[in-house]
Motif scaffolding. Structure first.
Motif, short mmCIF file in Angstrom:
data_model
loop_
_atom_site.label_atom_id
_atom_site.label_comp_id
_atom_site.label_asym_id
_atom_site.label_seq_id
_atom_site.Cartn_x
_atom_site.Cartn_y
_atom_site.Cartn_z
N ILE A 91 0.85 -1.19 0.00
CA ILE A 91 0.00 0.00 0.00
C ILE A 91 0.88 1.24 0.00
O ILE A 91 1.82 1.36 0.79
N HIS A 92 0.59 2.17 -0.92
CA HIS A 92 1.25 3.47 -0.94
C HIS A 92 0.18 4.55 -0.94
O HIS A 92 -0.99 4.28 -1.23
N GLY A 93 0.61 5.76 -0.65
CA GLY A 93 -0.28 6.90 -0.75
C GLY A 93 0.16 7.77 -1.91
O GLY A 93 1.28 7.66 -2.42
N GLY A 142 12.02 2.93 3.04
CA GLY A 142 12.21 4.09 2.17
C GLY A 142 11.02 5.01 2.12
O GLY A 142 10.98 5.95 1.33
N HIS A 143 10.03 4.78 2.97
CA HIS A 143 8.78 5.56 2.95
C HIS A 143 9.03 7.07 2.95
O HIS A 143 8.43 7.81 2.17
N ALA A 144 9.92 7.52 3.84
CA ALA A 144 10.15 8.96 3.98
C ALA A 144 10.78 9.56 2.73
O ALA A 144 10.75 10.77 2.53
N TYR A 145 11.38 8.71 1.87
CA TYR A 145 12.05 9.22 0.67
C TYR A 145 11.19 9.02 -0.57
O TYR A 145 11.65 9.20 -1.68
N MET A 146 9.94 8.64 -0.34
CA MET A 146 9.07 8.40 -1.48
C MET A 146 8.27 9.66 -1.77
O MET A 146 7.29 9.96 -1.07
N TYR A 147 8.72 10.42 -2.76
CA TYR A 147 8.01 11.65 -3.09
C TYR A 147 8.21 11.96 -4.57
O TYR A 147 9.02 11.34 -5.26
N VAL A 190 3.58 13.31 -1.93
CA VAL A 190 4.15 12.45 -0.90
C VAL A 190 3.36 11.15 -0.79
O VAL A 190 2.18 11.09 -1.11
N CYS A 191 4.07 10.13 -0.33
CA CYS A 191 3.42 8.88 0.02
C CYS A 191 3.00 9.01 1.48
O CYS A 191 3.84 9.23 2.34
N ASN A 192 1.71 8.92 1.72
CA ASN A 192 1.25 9.10 3.09
C ASN A 192 0.76 7.80 3.73
O ASN A 192 -0.04 7.81 4.66
N GLU A 193 1.22 6.68 3.19
CA GLU A 193 0.94 5.38 3.83
C GLU A 193 2.30 4.75 4.12
O GLU A 193 3.13 4.61 3.21
N TYR A 194 2.52 4.37 5.35
CA TYR A 194 3.83 3.79 5.68
C TYR A 194 4.04 2.51 4.86
O TYR A 194 3.24 1.59 4.90
N CYS A 195 5.16 2.47 4.11
CA CYS A 195 5.34 1.38 3.16
C CYS A 195 6.69 0.69 3.30
O CYS A 195 7.03 -0.18 2.50
N GLY A 196 7.49 1.07 4.30
CA GLY A 196 8.77 0.40 4.47
C GLY A 196 9.88 1.38 4.78
O GLY A 196 9.63 2.57 5.03
#
Ligand code: CUA
Length: 166
Positions: free
Chosen positions: A103-105, A146-151, A138-144
């Motif tokens: 799941i991603h946002g 690298g979540h914070a770097y997913m933009y 931004v990805c607003n679903e915690y996905c692992g």
């Protein structure tokens, strides 16, 4: 029935806040268009690139539909394809998105574009981009890890403006 004065006040206050809450919710849902994905379309998430339209991710101008542009988007840990999105001002855009893994946002900050991308489901959202600028996606679903770097970035540009803004 006798009601104490304070009881009356609280009844009015309680009813008033309930009505205010429903009005705010109604404006959000029907005017601003914030609602969950319909999730009616499904896809084999391990093979999304084998299926239309995800065999051709990107921004596409379309003809003969109720919207002018389609953004076909695939999210995966930890990036988006396409990496950046550029759209002309006042375009009616349909976002068609899914994920290849978890799941991603997909939230474009400062706009009403905000989708949850679930494996096996296609998320769709149609809106008009009516403000120029650059919006952080931004990805607003915690996905692992690298979540914070997913933009990513959404650019809305005025095709009629002189090209001196940058
Ligand atoms: Cu993708 Cu968090």
């Amino acid at each position: 029935m006798h009601l104490h004065k304070y009881e009356k006040w609280w009844l009015v206050f309680g009813t008033g806040t309930l009505i205010a809450f429903l009005i705010i919710l109604g404006i959000g849902a029907f005017h601003s268009g914030s609602h969950p994905n319909n999730s009616r379309k499904t896809i084999d998430y391990e093979r999304v690139e084998d299926f239309e339209p995800f065999n051709n991710p990107g921004v596409h101008k379309v003809e003969g539909k109720d919207w002018d542009y389609e953004v076909v988007l695939i999210a995966s840990a930890f990036n988006y394809n396409p990496a950046e999105i550029e759209l002309p001002l006042n375009a009616k855009v349909k976002f068609i998105a899914t994920t290849k893994d978890v799941i991603h946002g997909f939230q474009a900050t400062g706009t009403n574009i905000n989708m949850m991308l679930e494996p096996g489901y296609i998320s769709e959202y149609t809106t008009v981009v009516n403000k120029t600028g650059e919006y952080l996606i931004v990805c607003n679903e915690y996905c692992g890890t690298g979540h914070a770097y997913m933009y990513s970035k959404l650019k809305v540009v005025d095709p009629n403006a002189a090209n001196d803004s940058e």
